[in-house]
Design a protein around this motif. Structure first.
Motif, PDB file in Angstrom:
ATOM      1  N   ASN A 215       0.546  -0.995  -0.083  1.00  0.00           N
ATOM      2  CA  ASN A 215      -0.416  -0.056  -0.007  1.00  0.00           C
ATOM      3  C   ASN A 215       1.089   1.694   0.115  1.00  0.00           C
ATOM      4  O   ASN A 215       0.422   2.249  -0.583  1.00  0.00           O
ATOM      5  CB  ASN A 215      -1.052  -0.001   1.006  1.00  0.00           C
ATOM      6  N   SER A 219       0.972   4.156  -3.119  1.00  0.00           N
ATOM      7  CA  SER A 219       1.459   5.171  -3.178  1.00  0.00           C
ATOM      8  C   SER A 219       2.022   6.413  -3.585  1.00  0.00           C
ATOM      9  O   SER A 219       2.412   6.598  -4.373  1.00  0.00           O
ATOM     10  CB  SER A 219       0.647   5.923  -1.514  1.00  0.00           C
ATOM     11  N   SER A 243       5.939  10.616  -1.325  1.00  0.00           N
ATOM     12  CA  SER A 243       7.150   9.788  -1.435  1.00  0.00           C
ATOM     13  C   SER A 243       7.596   8.831  -0.647  1.00  0.00           C
ATOM     14  O   SER A 243       7.635   8.255   0.121  1.00  0.00           O
ATOM     15  CB  SER A 243       7.172   9.660  -3.057  1.00  0.00           C
ATOM     16  N   GLY A 246       5.846   7.669   2.213  1.00  0.00           N
ATOM     17  CA  GLY A 246       5.458   6.324   2.188  1.00  0.00           C
ATOM     18  C   GLY A 246       6.652   5.502   1.874  1.00  0.00           C
ATOM     19  O   GLY A 246       6.156   4.057   2.883  1.00  0.00           O
TER      20      GLY A 246
END
Length: 415
Positions: A215, A219, A243, A246
């Protein structure tokens, strides 16, 4: 005489059954197949008892069931065990009964040893009926051997005694093989079940890692793709920050899973418990504005462990407590000092049932709609790696208290 023969043979059979049960209990407690040394020890005790309660047909000729544990150990555990037990039987016979006709005992058991050694490998692969037939034939042969020498040396044996002396050893042999096969089958089933459970845990762990890592990486990938087409520098910077966030999230997930591979801390530190808990509460307060915090903490209490792991442990418990109060509530953290340090984390949330309390800390068990249950498991592992204990008390719809008991770090004297 009939009563004496029957009593002694039945006592011998009881000793054999107890020996088989001891074998099964050893496996049940240790979860390991008994070694050859353990098998020889248990068999020797059983054989000794059988020899002590043997029945004398005539001078030098005795009847008992010592051959049955000899058969079972030899056929299930191989020639080495068989040879050792043959020596044991001959020595016990010489020590407790005497040297009369000892040469016939040696001949009888040596011939039997050669037969058992020759057939021991094929015996384990054979069907149950074949195993019982084989052991019955060997047992009957040895019984006839004894009775023939009793006849040669003019032992007074009645017809009823002949029946007891033949039927009881045969029946005892059949029942003993059936019990041994049942124990062996249960051991194999338990081993298979254990392997299946391990594979299931690995499968669930892989699925969980895949879900939790994919996940944030997905993203991050999406933001990087958008950044490639974005011309606004401010938006590019925002996409880069998202980014990286994530990727950091995925990294933290992997670090959490690595907790399960570390049973002991790599580097021992003296952890100031109060400072660590205060820092954690200050970090989570802005994220849990619907929860009111209270705490009673003691100064200058230290524990030995890894600071990062300790904070993760307490943090996971506090996070679970907050998530159990979706409508708001109170969360308190209290330190209690006795021989050990006890940290009590109490919430006024949804609570747990008795069944849920029993499963507290199990992998992949969670009371939340979303979650893996690995946070509590990680806390459990960390506490035990610090040689502590973790307990939970809870009532449904009345809240939960988690007690973490840890050894206090020894004070370092100045100078």
């Amino acid at each position: 005489m009939v009563d004496s023969v029957l009593t002694n043979l039945l006592l011998n059979f009881l000793f054999i059954i107890v020996g088989l049960l001891a074998f099964a209990l050893y496996y049940d407690f240790t979860k390991k197949t008994p070694s050859k040394g353990i098998v020889i020890f248990l068999s020797t005790i059983t054989i000794l008892l059988c020899v002590l309660f043997s029945h004398e047909l005539t001078a030098g000729v005795y009847v008992d069931l010592r051959r049955i544990p000899f058969f079972l150990a030899s056929l299930y555990f191989g020639p080495i065990v068989s040879f050792v037990l043959m020596i044991v039987i001959i020595l016990l016979r010489y020590m407790f009964i005497g040297s009369g006709l000892i040469h016939l005992v040696i001949l009888n058991y040596f011939i039997t040893f050669l037969i058992l050694a020759a057939f021991s490998k094929g015996f384990l692969r054979a069907k149950k009926k074949v195993k019982m037939l084989f052991t019955v034939v060997i047992c009957f042969s040895m019984t006839v051997f004894n009775l023939v020498f009793g006849y040669v040396y003019e032992a007074e044996i009645s017809r009823d005694e002949y029946i007891y002396l033949v039927l009881i050893p045969l029946a005892a042999t059949i029942i003993s093989v059936m019990i041994a096969e049942m124990i062996r089958k249960l051991m194999m089933m338990r081993r298979t079940l254990s392997q299946h459970e391990k594979l299931q845990v690995v499968s669930q762990l892989a699925a969980s890692i895949s879900h939790e890592v994919r996940n944030p990486l997905t993203s991050s990938k999406g933001f990087l793709q958008l950044m490639r087409e974005e011309k606004d520098e401010k938006m590019k910077k925002q996409f880069i920050d998202l980014s990286l966030k994530g990727i950091d999230q995925a990294t933290h997930v992997i670090e959490d899973y690595l907790t399960f591979t570390n049973s002991t801390p790599d580097k021992i530190e003296r952890i100031n418990v109060k400072h660590s808990i205060v820092d954690l509460i200050e970090m989570v307060k802005p994220l849990a504005q619907h929860v009111s915090f209270s705490y009673y903490l003691i100064d200058d209490i230290y524990v030995d462990g890894q600071s990062h792991s300790f904070r993760k442990c307490i943090g996971n418990i506090i996070k679970n407590a907050i998530e159990s109060m979706p409508q708001g509530g109170e969360l308190s953290v209290e330190m209690m000092e006795d021989e050990n340090l006890v940290i009590a984390i109490t919430d006024t949330g949804l609570g747990m049932t008795k069944e849920q309390i029993q499963r507290f800390g199990e992998p992949f068990f969670t009371t939340k709609n979303e979650g893996t249950g690995l946070g509590v498991m990680a806390a459990n592992i960390i506490v035990h790696s610090m040689k502590g204990n973790i307990q939970v008390k809870s009532e449904l719809n009345r809240g939960t208290t988690v007690y973490i008991e840890l050894h206090k770090s020894l004070k370092i004297e100045a100078g």
